[in-house]
Motif scaffolding. Sequence first.
Motif, PDB file in Angstrom:
ATOM      1  N   SER A 295      -3.977  -0.316  11.157  1.00  0.00           N
ATOM      2  CA  SER A 295      -4.219   1.109  10.893  1.00  0.00           C
ATOM      3  C   SER A 295      -3.221   1.689   9.893  1.00  0.00           C
ATOM      4  CB  SER A 295      -4.165   1.906  12.196  1.00  0.00           C
ATOM      5  OG  SER A 295      -2.888   1.780  12.814  1.00  0.00           O
ATOM      6  N   ILE A 296      -2.036   1.073   9.757  1.00  0.00           N
ATOM      7  CA  ILE A 296      -1.049   1.594   8.810  1.00  0.00           C
ATOM      8  C   ILE A 296      -1.561   1.485   7.379  1.00  0.00           C
ATOM      9  CG2 ILE A 296       0.192  -0.586   8.512  1.00  0.00           C
ATOM     10  CD1 ILE A 296       1.740   2.950   8.666  1.00  0.00           C
ATOM     11  N   VAL A 297      -2.440   0.542   7.116  1.00  0.00           N
ATOM     12  CA  VAL A 297      -3.002   0.385   5.768  1.00  0.00           C
ATOM     13  C   VAL A 297      -3.804   1.624   5.392  1.00  0.00           C
ATOM     14  CG1 VAL A 297      -4.481  -1.020   4.282  1.00  0.00           C
ATOM     15  CG2 VAL A 297      -3.064  -2.122   6.033  1.00  0.00           C
ATOM     16  N   SER A 298      -4.582   2.140   6.334  1.00  0.00           N
ATOM     17  CA  SER A 298      -5.389   3.330   6.058  1.00  0.00           C
ATOM     18  C   SER A 298      -4.515   4.558   5.842  1.00  0.00           C
ATOM     19  CB  SER A 298      -6.374   3.586   7.204  1.00  0.00           C
ATOM     20  OG  SER A 298      -5.684   3.910   8.403  1.00  0.00           O
ATOM     21  N   VAL A 299      -3.361   4.611   6.519  1.00  0.00           N
ATOM     22  CA  VAL A 299      -2.461   5.750   6.328  1.00  0.00           C
ATOM     23  C   VAL A 299      -1.836   5.694   4.937  1.00  0.00           C
ATOM     24  CG1 VAL A 299      -0.476   7.001   7.234  1.00  0.00           C
ATOM     25  CG2 VAL A 299      -1.998   5.801   8.805  1.00  0.00           C
ATOM     26  N   PHE A 300      -1.398   4.514   4.514  1.00  0.00           N
ATOM     27  CA  PHE A 300      -0.897   4.359   3.142  1.00  0.00           C
ATOM     28  C   PHE A 300      -1.965   4.792   2.144  1.00  0.00           C
ATOM     29  CE2 PHE A 300       2.707   1.867   4.595  1.00  0.00           C
ATOM     30  CZ  PHE A 300       3.635   2.001   3.574  1.00  0.00           C
ATOM     31  N   ALA A 301      -3.187   4.337   2.368  1.00  0.00           N
ATOM     32  CA  ALA A 301      -4.277   4.670   1.449  1.00  0.00           C
ATOM     33  C   ALA A 301      -4.529   6.171   1.416  1.00  0.00           C
ATOM     34  CB  ALA A 301      -5.543   3.922   1.866  1.00  0.00           C
ATOM     35  N   ASP A 302      -4.484   6.797   2.589  1.00  0.00           N
ATOM     36  CA  ASP A 302      -4.704   8.240   2.665  1.00  0.00           C
ATOM     37  C   ASP A 302      -3.627   8.995   1.888  1.00  0.00           C
ATOM     38  OD1 ASP A 302      -6.251  10.343   3.424  1.00  0.00           O
ATOM     39  OD2 ASP A 302      -5.522  10.442   5.486  1.00  0.00           O
TER      40      ASP A 302
END
Length: 751
Positions: free
Chosen positions: A67-74
């Motif tokens: 899920s940290i990948v999606s936060v970086f992307a956001d």
Amino acid sequence: MATAQRLHQALTPPRSHDSNGAPISTMEVDADRASRSSATNGTRNTSGLQKGDTRTVVIICGPRQESIVSVFADVLGKPHRMADSFQGITSIEQDLVLGISLESAKIDISTRNRDAVVAINAHSVSLGMPPDTYISAECDYEYLYPGLSFSRRDLARFISFTLGQINHHDSLLSKPRTYFLSTTFPDVRAALPNLDILTVGADAVELRVDLLKEPLNDGSCAPVPSLSHVGEQVMLLRQRTELPIIFTTRCTRENGRFPMDNPDLYYEYLFRAIQWGVEYIDVELWLPERIRRRLYEKRGSSRVMSAFHDFSGTFKWPSAQAESIFLESRKYADIIKMIAIINDHNENFELEYFRSKIRAEYPDSPPLSAVNMGEVGQFSRPLNKFFTPITHPLLPIIAAPGQMSAAEINAALSLLGQLPKKSIYGISSPFARIATPYAPFYEKCFNELGLPHQFAVVERQPKDYSSIEALCNQKSVGGAYLSPPVSLTGLLHNSSFFASLNSGSGPLITEAAQTIGMVDTIVVQSGSSSPLCSAPPMTPSSSNRGSDTSFGNTTAGLPPNSSLVFDNANWRGIVSTLTRDLAPSAYVDRAALVLASNADDAASTMYALKALRIGKVYTVGFRTPPNIASGLDVEPFNSLENLQRARMVRDKASPFVIVSALSPEKSNIVGMLVRVFGGSRGSSTQIRKVFLNLADGPRKGDPSLIAEQSGFATYGVVDTTAFTTVETFRLLVGQNVPYSFVRLASGQGMF
């Protein structure tokens, strides 16, 4: 159908009116705008935002941490996907954020295309420390976070800095004086409750790694804190302060606790600090040249402070040794720090001669931070202007003999005549709701920083410029903020005093104030190259509230060696708000929607969006002047057809950010438009849109609540006001007050 009719009414820009209520033609409006740019010297100020690293960002994540990948992307404003390996990843995929599992990354991270990929190891400390040592050594950067509940703002700051999109150092170089707080806590957790107060006046925070104490199972402490422990300390500190961090491993010979028997240990810790995105690393001059050179070459966005400390008492500033140390330091440094203990007061003057000599003979060298230690050397600390180390009464110990607090240095400067008492004003209108609570806030700041200045709120009537020029034409004036902002054209065309400044060329005007056309900050600048022709002094308006007639010196005009600078700080407050949880690159080439009743209300927002390199701007309720529209693709919503087209577009042409400067009475219109463009998350279902509501005061219906329900990240006037206050205080006083302290000291009444 009723909704469509109401939207159609809202999308029709109102006709401008003059002071008598008569309509003004478009030609007249354009002429007024053009006059703003003709009466200016064009003093430039830039956003400090940069394009930065454009390589494809790849996030390495641990087990069950995808899920940290999606936060970086956001935060980067990009869609994301998971990849199986580094093989085949190219810079063509830079519009994506890619995620790779820890186990997959181990296979080929060492052979990745470093010109196309920036690898960031995202490690949750909840999984245990240290992170995988092989991945830590191979990645470009490493982001440590506490777990599911981590600071999104910290992540935005980390990624913006490591990718080179923001630059703290250049901003500090432009300040007349800078300080850094030397923390001496054995555990930063002890500092966190008071950090907002500790950092008032500081431009950076020094983490003394050598003073950290890592408890062991047997009740003792490790002789050298482990990288795991230090990493957690950096993580905790960065989540609680927006100030740059200085990472220091002070050796035993220079009043520290880091052992000197293994220089490679210094490289290991300092290079890891670079990977953690620490803004400054303190590299001691005694370290082997190979280590200093390698750290300098691999510093990335971090800056190197070359540090020399002498505790022998035999060091002499006029000696050849001192110049030799300076020349060796500058080889691998962005900042040079030289500190020595002295025995005689006259050695303070020798330091000042050395400082002036270095400045004259090596003008292109990095900035020099040089002070003397001990009680005798305290005289030198107020005289140093760049990165003066300071302490605070709430710290357990001082970091060096003779160290002073910001308040003590300011008191000394005042006694030396280098910080004269000034009168600073808040000029408001009778309708400005948030103007009066600024007074106690400024007084708190003056008291905390030991500044001799006075502050008063003064009311002015609309179209009344005489009170502004009367306050500015005083010997003791230190500047003013204007809330609400005042038209630049009005100030220049309705005041003979302002027109007479700088031998008739008028006040200095920043690029922001010139383009926006509104002034919210008037700064007094000393040492003008051309003499000023001050108009006869005038008495301040009787509408002055909260001050007696003795406040300020109205018997003498503005000193002949001073000038005034007209500036606009509000746009920076808007930029800071929009980039609080997002990297600046999230806005590049995207579309925005701006709502306002007139161009003046929208100007700061439009300028901020231009600084963020927004591509297209849809406007509602106003006509965009040519000077604001320059560099932007502006499309007014003046019909339902325009609205329908904007709703149908996808990708970056769809509004990513909505900013409303409409009054609270029009909240229902704002809410409708938010619903129109809500429901999706930008150019991808993975990207979250942004809504900023600049309305101040009670409202019917809350557009921010509607925006949240529609999937927007929401911000309000509270945020922009606080960030603008930070910038205004820096402009007027020259010292830093953190955003967190603004919110703490102002209380609820200010906003």
